[in-house]
Design a protein around this motif. Structure first.
Motif, PDB file in Angstrom:
ATOM      1  N   MET A  79       0.856  -1.179   0.000  1.00  0.00           N
ATOM      2  CA  MET A  79       0.000   0.000   0.000  1.00  0.00           C
ATOM      3  C   MET A  79       0.898   1.237   0.000  1.00  0.00           C
ATOM      4  SD  MET A  79      -2.849   1.245   2.726  1.00  0.00           S
ATOM      5  CE  MET A  79      -1.899   1.716   4.139  1.00  0.00           C
ATOM      6  N   SER A  95       1.780   5.041   0.859  1.00  0.00           N
ATOM      7  CA  SER A  95       1.434   5.954   1.951  1.00  0.00           C
ATOM      8  C   SER A  95       2.106   7.291   1.726  1.00  0.00           C
ATOM      9  CB  SER A  95       1.862   5.374   3.300  1.00  0.00           C
ATOM     10  OG  SER A  95       3.265   5.298   3.366  1.00  0.00           O
ATOM     11  N   THR A 143      -6.965  -0.191  16.540  1.00  0.00           N
ATOM     12  CA  THR A 143      -6.534  -0.115  15.150  1.00  0.00           C
ATOM     13  C   THR A 143      -5.367   0.861  15.031  1.00  0.00           C
ATOM     14  OG1 THR A 143      -7.342   0.095  12.872  1.00  0.00           O
ATOM     15  CG2 THR A 143      -8.193   1.694  14.473  1.00  0.00           C
ATOM     16  N   GLY A 191      -3.502   5.326  10.925  1.00  0.00           N
ATOM     17  CA  GLY A 191      -3.896   5.431   9.520  1.00  0.00           C
ATOM     18  C   GLY A 191      -5.314   4.947   9.276  1.00  0.00           C
ATOM     19  N   ASN A 192      -5.673   3.812   9.877  1.00  0.00           N
ATOM     20  CA  ASN A 192      -7.031   3.298   9.722  1.00  0.00           C
ATOM     21  C   ASN A 192      -8.039   4.211  10.403  1.00  0.00           C
ATOM     22  OD1 ASN A 192      -8.768   1.207   8.655  1.00  0.00           O
ATOM     23  ND2 ASN A 192      -9.155   0.674  10.798  1.00  0.00           N
ATOM     24  N   THR A 193      -7.663   4.814  11.503  1.00  0.00           N
ATOM     25  CA  THR A 193      -8.545   5.766  12.190  1.00  0.00           C
ATOM     26  C   THR A 193      -8.841   6.957  11.288  1.00  0.00           C
ATOM     27  OG1 THR A 193      -7.655   5.065  14.309  1.00  0.00           O
ATOM     28  CG2 THR A 193      -8.826   7.171  14.272  1.00  0.00           C
ATOM     29  N   VAL A 194      -7.836   7.444  10.581  1.00  0.00           N
ATOM     30  CA  VAL A 194      -8.052   8.541   9.631  1.00  0.00           C
ATOM     31  C   VAL A 194      -8.986   8.084   8.519  1.00  0.00           C
ATOM     32  CG1 VAL A 194      -6.931  10.045   7.931  1.00  0.00           C
ATOM     33  CG2 VAL A 194      -5.871   9.672  10.165  1.00  0.00           C
ATOM     34  N   THR A 195      -8.793   6.870   8.006  1.00  0.00           N
ATOM     35  CA  THR A 195      -9.675   6.324   6.971  1.00  0.00           C
ATOM     36  C   THR A 195     -11.119   6.281   7.459  1.00  0.00           C
ATOM     37  OG1 THR A 195      -7.882   5.017   6.023  1.00  0.00           O
ATOM     38  CG2 THR A 195     -10.126   4.301   5.522  1.00  0.00           C
ATOM     39  N   LEU A 196     -11.306   5.826   8.688  1.00  0.00           N
ATOM     40  CA  LEU A 196     -12.654   5.772   9.263  1.00  0.00           C
ATOM     41  C   LEU A 196     -13.253   7.171   9.419  1.00  0.00           C
ATOM     42  CD1 LEU A 196     -12.034   3.059  12.007  1.00  0.00           C
ATOM     43  CD2 LEU A 196     -13.379   2.779   9.904  1.00  0.00           C
ATOM     44  N   VAL A 226     -12.543   9.853   7.604  1.00  0.00           N
ATOM     45  CA  VAL A 226     -12.887  10.360   6.272  1.00  0.00           C
ATOM     46  C   VAL A 226     -14.198   9.742   5.806  1.00  0.00           C
ATOM     47  CG1 VAL A 226     -12.181  10.350   3.841  1.00  0.00           C
ATOM     48  CG2 VAL A 226     -10.526  10.925   5.625  1.00  0.00           C
ATOM     49  N   ARG A 227     -14.352   8.446   6.032  1.00  0.00           N
ATOM     50  CA  ARG A 227     -15.604   7.774   5.646  1.00  0.00           C
ATOM     51  C   ARG A 227     -16.800   8.369   6.392  1.00  0.00           C
ATOM     52  NH1 ARG A 227     -17.080   1.336   6.218  1.00  0.00           N
ATOM     53  NH2 ARG A 227     -19.113   1.528   5.239  1.00  0.00           N
ATOM     54  N   ARG A 279     -17.702  11.719   4.927  1.00  0.00           N
ATOM     55  CA  ARG A 279     -18.445  11.554   3.668  1.00  0.00           C
ATOM     56  C   ARG A 279     -19.884  11.143   3.932  1.00  0.00           C
ATOM     57  NH1 ARG A 279     -13.779   8.463   0.478  1.00  0.00           N
ATOM     58  NH2 ARG A 279     -12.733  10.275  -0.405  1.00  0.00           N
TER      59      ARG A 279
END
Length: 64
Positions: free
Chosen positions: A1, A3, A25, A28-33, A35-36, A39
């Motif tokens: 992946m 980054s 977690t 990085g995954n926390t940021v992804t969550l 952002v989701r 949205r």
């Protein structure tokens, strides 16, 4: 992946680390969550707006 780095203030970084630990977690995954979730909030706000006249017209169109 692939980054990349994002510059954030120290307080936000600490908050991300705290949230990541609570969620078991990575940061990085926390940021992804996050952002989701942002949205999803935006889509929810759009869906809560009243329909425009052209949208209502399309929904009420006579198909016969």
């Amino acid at each position: 992946m692939h980054s990349t780095s994002v510059r954030i203030d120290s307080a936000t970084h600490e908050e991300l680390k705290r949230l990541a630990a609570e969620l078991h977690t990575t940061v990085g995954n926390t940021v992804t969550l996050a952002v989701r979730a942002l949205r999803q909030d935006r889509v929810g706000a759009q869906l809560a707006e009243p329909l425009r006249d052209d949208e209502t017209g399309w929904l009420d169109a006579d198909l016969g």
